[in-house]
Design an enzyme around this catalytic site. Structure first.
Site, PDB file in Angstrom:
ATOM      1  CB  SER A 295      -5.923   9.358  -3.683  1.00  0.00           C
ATOM      2  OG  SER A 295      -6.759  10.586  -3.942  1.00  0.00           O
ATOM      3  CG  ASP A 306     -16.089  -1.569   3.230  1.00  0.00           C
ATOM      4  OD1 ASP A 306     -15.121  -2.145   3.492  1.00  0.00           O
ATOM      5  OD2 ASP A 306     -16.170  -0.214   3.482  1.00  0.00           O
ATOM      6  CE  LYS A 320      -3.925  12.505  -0.970  1.00  0.00           C
ATOM      7  NZ  LYS A 320      -5.376  12.783  -1.318  1.00  0.00           N
TER       8      LYS A 320
END
Length: 539
Positions: A295, A306, A320
Site C-alpha cells: 500500500s 520512478d 496492493k
C-alpha cells in the site's frame, strides 16, 4: 412484515428513484426493477426470520446479508467495520491508544517485553527489555495469546494495572503498579547510526504523524554526521495515503508526481504532486522492501524509484495497487470500500495479478520475482532505467535467499513438525538467560558452540530432540536465530538492528552500498554494477 423492514424497503426504492435507477431500468421487465428486487430481498428475509428451523435475530440477518454482498465482490480489502473494528482502525491510523507503553511478545508462558516506549508508564516505572510479565492483575499469563496480552495491558486512560515480573539476575519477583496513559505509537520505530556515515530509520506504519516523525529522525541523524540514509519499509503494511505522499515529498522536487489514482467516485481520479522544496536533496537514499511492504509503502517506493531518487534493495513488494475509502455509517459502524486503483509516476500499476480468476487476489506474496520478467509491461524512470509493472515493485537489487539457508530452514521446519511453537518458546527462554550465563556484553557477540549446545539441551528438556544431521544442516540458521533473539531481548530493538547489519544480507548490502556513495547517482551506479555481476554469474 415488520415496520422496520417496510422502512428499509421504502428507503431503497426512494434511493433508486432519486439516483436515476428507474430511468436505467426502462424497457426491463417489472420483476427486474430495483424496487422489485428490494421487495424480493425483504420477502426472503421475512421468511427466514419467521420460518427458519432455528431462531435468528433480524439484526443478525441484516449483518449476514451485508457480509454476503461484500464477500461476493471478491475483494479482501472491502468490508463492514463494527465498533471494535473501527477502534482498531483508529488506533492504526492515529497511533493512539491507552495502555502502559511497551512492545511485547508472548513467549514461554509469559509476556516478554521487547522494549518500553519512551516517556510512557512502562519506562517511568523501570520496566526493561527482556522482562517477563508472568501475572497481570493477579491473573497468570501462562496461557495468554498475543491478543489476550494486548487486552490485559490496555484499558481506559487513568486505570491501574498490576504486574508481576521476572527479571534476569533478580532473586525474587518484581511487582509494579502502573496507571494506564494515552500512548502514541510512533511510526518511526527506530533511528540510529549504523556506521560513521550511514544512518538507519525504520518506519512502520504510515499513520497521522509519519512524515513529521521521519523528518525529525533524519534531521537528528544528519546532526550526528549521517551522509547516507537507509529507510526500512520492510513489513510495513501501509496506512494513510496522505502520509505516504507526505513522506515521498521529503525526497522529491516540487511538481514531481507521487501517485495517480483512478476511480469512478467523485475526486477519486487525480494526480498527487510534490508541493514543497526537497528537504534532503543531497542525501543518498536506500529503501528496503520485502513481500510484506504494501500500500503506502509501495507508493513511496514506486515514486522514489520512478524518479531515480532511491536505490531499492530487498525482495518484491506485496502488490496492493488499490485505494480504500472509509464511509462512516453512524457512530459505531463504517464501510471500507475499494474506490480506486493507483499508479506510479511512470504509469505502473503494481496490483498483483490474480491466480484464481478474481481480480482482487489476496494470496501470500512471493519471496522473489521470476527470473524472466520479459512478459511484464515495461516502463521508464526519469533517467531512462527500465522498471516493470504488475506483481508488486521489484527492487533495483534483489537479494535472493541463499540456497543453503533455504535448505536449513526447510530441514529444521520438517524436523520440528508440530513442535515449532516449543522451539520458539525455548529460543526465547534461552535468550532470556543467555546474557548472564554466557557473559554477553553487546549485540555483536559470537555465538559459541556451548551456546548452541545449551539451547539444544533446553529443547531436550522440553521433549524436543533434533537429530545430528538436522543440527549439522541447520546449525548456522539456529545460531543466527539465537543471536537475533539474544540481541533483541538483552539489548532491545537497537541492539537487534546493530546485529542485523552484520547478519541480515539485505541490511548488510544496503550498508555496503550506502557507505561508498556520495551521491544518488553513485548509488544507482552501484546497482548497475551489481546487476552486471549477477548477469555474468547466470548460466
Amino acid at each position: 412484515m415488520s415496520r422496520q423492514r417496510v422502512l428499509v424497503t421504502s428507503a431503497i426504492a426512494v434511493v433508486a428513484f432519486l439516483s436515476g435507477g428507474w430511468f436505467l431500468q426502462q424497457g426491463a421487465r417489472p420483476s427486474d426493477s430495483v424496487y422489485q428486487r428490494a421487495r424480493l430481498f425483504d420477502d426472503v428475509l421475512s421468511h427466514v426470520a419467521d420460518y427458519y428451523v432455528d431462531s435468528l435475530d433480524e439484526r443478525q440477518l441484516y449483518r449476514l446479508a451485508i457480509d454476503g454482498m461484500l464477500n461476493e465482490l471478491r475483494d479482501p480489502y472491502t468490508g463492514f467495520l463494527d465498533a471494535r473494528d473501527l477502534r482498531g482502525l483508529n488506533e492504526a491510523t492515529t497511533g493512539n491508544y491507552a495502555g502502559i507503553g511497551a512492545q511485547i511478545e508472548v513467549r514461554s508462558g509469559a509476556i516478554v517485553v521487547i522494549g518500553p516506549l519512551p516517556e510512557t508508564p512502562a519506562e517511568r516505572a523501570g520496566i526493561l527489555a527482556g522482562d517477563r510479565i508472568v501475572e497481570v492483575n493477579g491473573q497468570s499469563t501462562e496461557r495468554f495469546t498475543q491478543d489476550d496480552a494486548v487486552r490485559a495491558l490496555r484499558g481506559p486512560e487513568g486505570t491501574q494495572v498490576t504486574l508481576k515480573v521476572v527479571r534476569a539476575g533478580a532473586s525474587d519477583y518484581l511487582n509494579y503498579t502502573l496507571n494506564r496513559a494515552r500512548i502514541h505509537s510512533r511510526s518511526v520505530r527506530l533511528s540510529l547510526m549504523l556506521t560513521e556515515r550511514v544512518g538507519y530509520v525504520e518506519l512502520n506504519p504510515f499513520s497521522q504523524s509519519s512524515a513529521e516523525e521521519l523528518a525529525a529522525a533524519v534531521d537528528s541523524l544528519k546532526r550526528t554526521g549521517m551522509r547516507s540514509l537507509v529507510l526500512d519499509l520492510r513489513y510495513n503494511p501501509g496506512g494513510l495515503l496522505d502520509e505516504g505522499i507526505a513522506v515521498a515529498d521529503l525526497f522529491l522536487d516540487p511538481g514531481q508526481a507521487v501517485v495517480a489514482t483512478r476511480g469512478r467516485a467523485p475526486r477519486s481520479t487525480q494526480t498527487f504532486r510534490d508541493q514543497l522544496p526537497q528537504r534532503y536533496a543531497d542525501l543518498p537514499l536506500v529503501v528496503l522492501v520485502n513481500g510484506y511492504s504494501a500500500s503506502s509503502s509501495e507508493i513511496v517506493a514506486g515514486a522514489l524509484q520512478d524518479h531515480d531518487r532511491a536505490l531499492l534493495i530487498g525482495t518484491p513488494t506485496f502488490g496492493k495497487g488499490l485505494v480504500q475509502t472509509v464511509f462512516r455509517l453512524g457512530n459505531e459502524a463504517a464501510l471500507k470500500l475499494t474506490t480506486a486503483r493507483w499508479y506510479t509516476p511512470s504509469g505502473r500499476s503494481i496490483q498483483r495479478p490474480s491466480r484464481n480468476g478474481f481480480e482482487f487476489d489476496d494470496l501470500p506474496p512471493d519471496s522473489v520475482p521470476p527470473r524472466d520478467t520479459a512478459q511484464a509491461p515495461s516502463f521508464r524512470t526519469d533517467a531512462g532505467r527500465t522498471v516493470r509493472g504488475g506483481g508488486g515493485i521489484a527492487p533495483d537489487i534483489v537479494i535472493r535467499p541463499d540456497s543453503a539457508a533455504v535448505r536449513a530452514t526447510e530441514r529444521l521446519t520438517l524436523a520440528l513438525g508440530r513442535d515449532i511453537a516449543k522451539y520458539q518458546d525455548a529460543l526465547a527462554a534461552f535468550a532470556f538467560q543467555a546474557r548472564q550465563r554466557f557473559a554477553v556484553t553487546g549485540p555483536l557477540f559470537p555465538v559459541t558452540p556451548p551456546m548452541r549446545a545449551g539451547l539444544l539441551d533446553l529443547l531436550r528438556q522440553r521433549g524436543v530432540t533434533l537429530d545430528d544431521q538436522t543440527v549439522q544442516i541447520a546449525g548456522g540458521f539456529i545460531d543466527r536465530q539465537l543471536a537475533d533473539q539474544v540481541s533483541r531481548l538483552a539489548f532491545g530493538r537497537l541492539g537487534q538492528v546493530r546485529r542485523a547489519a552484520q547478519d541480515d544480507p539485505v541490511l548488510s548490502e544496503a550498508v555496503r552500498a550506502a557507505s561508498g556513495a556520495r551521491t544518488q547517482a553513485e548509488l544507482l551506479a552501484f546497482a548497475n554494477r551489481a546487476e552486471q555481476g549477477a548477469s555474468a554469474q547466470r548460466p
